[in-house]
Design an enzyme around this catalytic site. Structure first.
Site, PDB file in Angstrom:
ATOM      1  N   VAL A 515       0.869  -1.179   0.000  1.00 43.69           N
ATOM      2  CA  VAL A 515       0.000   0.000   0.000  1.00 43.69           C
ATOM      3  C   VAL A 515       0.906   1.229   0.000  1.00 43.69           C
ATOM      4  O   VAL A 515       1.788   1.354   0.853  1.00 43.69           O
ATOM      5  CB  VAL A 515      -0.928   0.026   1.234  1.00 43.69           C
ATOM      6  CG1 VAL A 515      -1.822   1.265   1.191  1.00 43.69           C
ATOM      7  CG2 VAL A 515      -1.787  -1.230   1.284  1.00 43.69           C
ATOM      8  N   ASP A 625     -11.524  -9.695  10.755  1.00 48.15           N
ATOM      9  CA  ASP A 625     -10.116  -9.374  11.029  1.00 48.15           C
ATOM     10  C   ASP A 625     -10.021  -8.061  11.797  1.00 48.15           C
ATOM     11  O   ASP A 625      -9.272  -7.150  11.433  1.00 48.15           O
ATOM     12  CB  ASP A 625      -9.327  -9.289   9.727  1.00 48.15           C
ATOM     13  CG  ASP A 625      -7.818  -9.449   9.951  1.00 48.15           C
ATOM     14  OD1 ASP A 625      -7.429  -9.925  11.030  1.00 48.15           O
ATOM     15  OD2 ASP A 625      -7.046  -9.107   9.047  1.00 48.15           O
TER      16      ASP A 625
END
Length: 840
Positions: A515, A625
């Site tokens: 990212v 998550d």
């Protein structure tokens, strides 16, 4: 009696004469294979450390070479060792072959010095060296000065070949070769991964290694003669980023001891007898790291070996510190007296670093722990960084010995493709539209971004039209009212936005790829998630995330800005969250501490996002998550849930989804793990762990702590049930948090962590409890007339606006309060809490 006394004195005299740096006999190592060749020399050569290098003039024993044998000698060369005064030069392919007595780990050390001579310009040469017929050691290599390249290989055959391949009009050469057995204990089969923390990496013995750096931290250079395995440990001074922040300490090597099973073969006592500690460690609150900088190639994974020995503490459990590798925490709250079972005991830790986590510069850091107990200091004694071979079994360059490239095609294919791309560029532009019309029937099954992105819009006329126009448009502003994918961004735009995918712009790493932080041409700051096409896990997570975010819009969920699908790329573009993950503000990054009010507001924001997922979307969504790294903070510290790669839809009327267990260690719902049945209460359990992280400012799992403290949830709940939770909270909160607010917050966390899902509250209930904890924290302001809340039996009641419940939420200046209407989804939960208010 006199004879016994003389005998005793003789023993004492003999022992005292043994050098303190010499390892004990049981720790010595005699290599079964010990080939030392002085190439080009006519006689054997003895080095100052007493190692003897044989001449390779009788080349038939080791050298297989059909060309002209050329030896170059310059006795006047200004070099530190005589092995660099001669060299063997090859104008054709040559192979040195060594018989291996015992298979296993072997050192291979190649010595180079381009000796000046009248026939060859060795300073301009380029050649390749391949070991064991498949491992590329050097590719297009041309040493300009004296160099020694060191490798560690797991040899599995009876012969080890070293092949030197000269290029056209460019000979190969070598000054000296070492092929020496190494002990099996040197590299074990498993290592700890840098990320995710706690994950083990197996199969390390299948790799080959190249030494990039080996440092004696805080001490002088140690030569091969003072290391049992003939290694060189260089001083760390030139790699230290700021010398003023560190000071060296050393003791007599004889003081250093080793753990049971440890050995000086890992590192000699002289390495552990010196260290660097914090230069201003005696200040009241030191807040800096000692940093070493290195230049590493991000095309390869690396093994980082950290050596520690506490030679400065006066008592046990006095020194706690953090260790960072590549900008990430590698060891949290390291207490050497516990893990090494004493002081002045040698201890080392291996950390495996994936290729995509190698940054430039690559940093190794140690820094103090933000805890009230112990000494505020940090140390490091030694450091090794080893490059590991890439996917094509190369330690130098993208091509393997068989011509395969790390990017897929072989060397010949790359050249052919380059020509074909030039020839077909214009034809390809004209054929693109035809290809779109005549695409194969199975085009949706292709393993590319477009293959799973486009079918989501089947039947969407606005999408079909926009897709066609986007093929020839650099900026296609397509907006789907149903999917909300947003803006189409070209690959070149994103390349510019991320400064050509600069490694320094990487703000996150996952199974999907990297990212990057970027700035679009209109000034918009974005987070660009670029998928790794070789990662099946990444493709699946990308697809799930796209499907989720395309139908979700909420203030406390990270928003999708756009996408790119050029050249089979998988790229999603999100709003940039200025302050990053919540975890970075709790521990490990030395960022300013968050106030209790800020933490409550962040938890409330995250809870709102999860509550919306569970109840506000068309179908219930389980995040799966939930953790502090997936709660991101914007420039105003507003919390937003992120990373929906593991999320699951729950259909109408379904109580659970049967699925393979996925999630993050330390946050995983034990009931989900046992039954493999996923429910929204699994998110609630994970959120309970997050609440404890926020409260205690430590990791959910910390293997370096004593056994009873490793798991945060178990440890904190034990203290909570004893009524002593306030003793383990973040020290910075001790004078901030009110007991009533702490109790309410802790009760919410405890209920979230119930063993069975049926006993856990809903996210709506959790949300109300957190809002109530914030009101209790602000109670003093209320009594002063700050917000005008009515009090009943000393407890604040939630105010109402138009008969709807609201809360008071402090923002920015804590002396002012702003009334905000709670989301409608939490109303039921609040009414249930009002009914039981007296029970608090």
């Amino acid at each position: 009696m006199a004879i016994l006394l003389v005998f005793f004195l003789t023993i004492i005299t003999t022992v005292s004469a043994i050098p303190t740096t010499a390892p004990a006999k049981s720790d010595s190592f005699t290599p079964p294979d010990n080939y030392l060749l002085d190439c080009g020399s006519s006689s054997q050569t003895t080095l100052p450390d007493r190692r003897i290098f044989s001449s390779d003039s009788t080349s038939s024993q080791y050298l297989k070479y059909g060309g002209r044998e050329i030896a170059i000698v310059d006795q006047s060369a200004d070099v530190p060792l005589p092995i660099y005064k001669s060299a063997k030069v090859f104008d054709a392919e040559a192979t040195y072959s060594f018989h291996i007595t015992n298979t296993g780990w072997h050192w291979v050390r190649l010595h180079f010095f381009p000796i000046r001579n009248n026939e060859f310009k060795l300073q301009q040469t380029k050649f390749t060296v391949v070991a064991a017929d498949s491992l590329v050691l050097l590719h297009e290599y041309g040493p300009k000065e004296m160099e020694m390249q060191e490798y560690l290989m797991n040899v599995t055959s009876e012969r080890l070949n070293l092949r030197f391949s000269a290029n056209k009009d460019s000979p190969a050469f070598i000054n000296a070769i070492e092929v020496v057995s190494a002990p099996d204990m040197l590299i074990t089969d498993n290592s700890d991964a840098l990320f995710p923390v706690g994950q083990k990496v197996d199969g390390m013995t299948k790799y080959s290694f190249q030494k990039m750096y080996r440092l004696n931290v805080g001490g002088p250079t140690i030569g091969p003669g003072n290391d049992t395995l003939g290694r060189t440990w260089n001083s760390d001074e030139k790699f230290l980023k700021s010398a003023a922040m560190a000071k060296n300490v050393s003791i007599a090597p004889s003081v250093v001891t080793y753990l049971e099973g440890g050995s000086p073969l890992i590192a000699p006592p002289t390495v552990y007898a010196s260290l660097m500690e914090m230069g201003a460690s005696d200040t009241i609150a030191p807040n800096f790291n000692i940093t070493w900088e290195f230049d590493l190639d991000h095309a390869y994974p690396h093994l980082v070996r950290l050596h520690f020995c506490d030679i400065i503490s006066k008592s046990l459990n006095e020194l706690y510190f953090n260790v960072y590798v590549g900008g990430k925490i590698a060891i949290s709250a390291l207490d050497l007296s516990t893990v090494a079972n004493g002081l002045a005991v040698a201890y080392y830790k291996d950390v495996f670093v994936k290729a995509n986590m190698v940054s430039k510069p690559f940093l190794v850091q140690v820094g103090p722990l933000n805890e009230p107990m112990g000494t505020k200091n940090a140390i490091l004694n030694g450091l090794e960084i080893l490059r590991m071979n890439n996917l094509v079994n190369s330690l130098d360059g993208e091509f393997g010995a068989d011509g395969r490239s790390t990017y897929g095609p072989s060397r010949g294919t790359v050249a052919a493709v380059g020509f074909a791309m030039m020839f077909g560029a214009f034809a390809g532009l004209g054929a693109m539209a035809v290809k779109w019309q005549k695409r194969p029937q199975d085009w949706q099954k292709k393993n590319s971004f477009s293959s799973w992105l486009l079918p989501l819009h089947a039947g969407d006329a606005s999408y079909t039209q926009s897709s066609k126009t986007s093929l020839g448009s650099k900026k296609s502003a397509f907006h789907s009212s149903t999917m909300g994918l947003g803006r189409y961004l070209s690959f070149s735009e994103l390349q510019d936005a991320t400064k050509n995918w600069d490694s320094n712009s990487v703000v996150g790493v996952g199974g999907f790829g990297n990212v990057y932080f970027g700035v679009l041409d209109d000034g918009t700051k974005v987070a660009v998630k670029r998928g790794n096409p070789q990662s099946e896990q990444g493709i699946n997570e990308f697809q799930t995330e796209l499907q989720m975010l395309s139908k979700l819009r909420h203030r406390h969920l990270v928003s999708l800005i756009g996408y790119c699908d050029e050249n089979s790329e998988m790229i999603l573009v999100y709003e940039y969250m200025e302050h990053g993950p919540l975890r970075d503000h709790l521990y490990g990054k030395n960022l300013p501490t968050l106030s209790w009010n800020q933490r409550l507001e962040i938890c409330i924001g995250a809870a709102r996002g999860l509550h919306y997922l569970h109840t506000g979307a068309a179908t219930a969504i389980i995040h799966r998550d939930v953790k502090t790294t997936n709660i991101l903070l914007d420039e105003n510290f507003i919390a937003k849930m992120a990373d929906f790669g593991l999320s699951k839809d729950v259909g109408m009327g379904e109580a659970h989804v049967s699925t393979a267990v996925k999630g993050s260690f330390g946050y995983l719902d034990p009931e989900y793990f046992r039954k493999q049945q996923l429910t929204d209460k699994s998110d609630v359990y994970s959120f309970g762990v997050v609440l404890l992280e926020v409260l205690c400012a430590r990791a959910a799992i910390n293997p370096s702590l004593p056994r009873e403290q490793v798991n945060l949830a178990e440890w904190a709940l034990q203290w909570k049930r004893r009524g002593l939770l306030d003793k383990i909270i973040d020290p910075s909160l001790v004078d901030q948090i009110k007991p009533e607010s702490l109790n309410t917050f802790a009760e919410a966390a405890e209920k979230c962590l119930s063993e069975y899902g049926v006993d856990r509250p809903t996210m709506g209930d959790v949300l109300w409890n957190l809002e109530y904890a914030l009101q209790l924290q602000d109670q003093g302001k209320t009594e002063d007339g700050g917000s005008g809340l009515a009090l009943a039996n000393g407890a604040p009641l939630a105010p109402t606006v138009d008969n709807r419940p609201v809360i008071t939420q402090a923002q920015g200046n804590q002396n002012s309060a702003q009334v905000q209407i709670i989301e409608e989804h939490s109303g039921t939960a609040m009414l249930a809490q009002f009914a039981n208010l007296n029970g608090r």
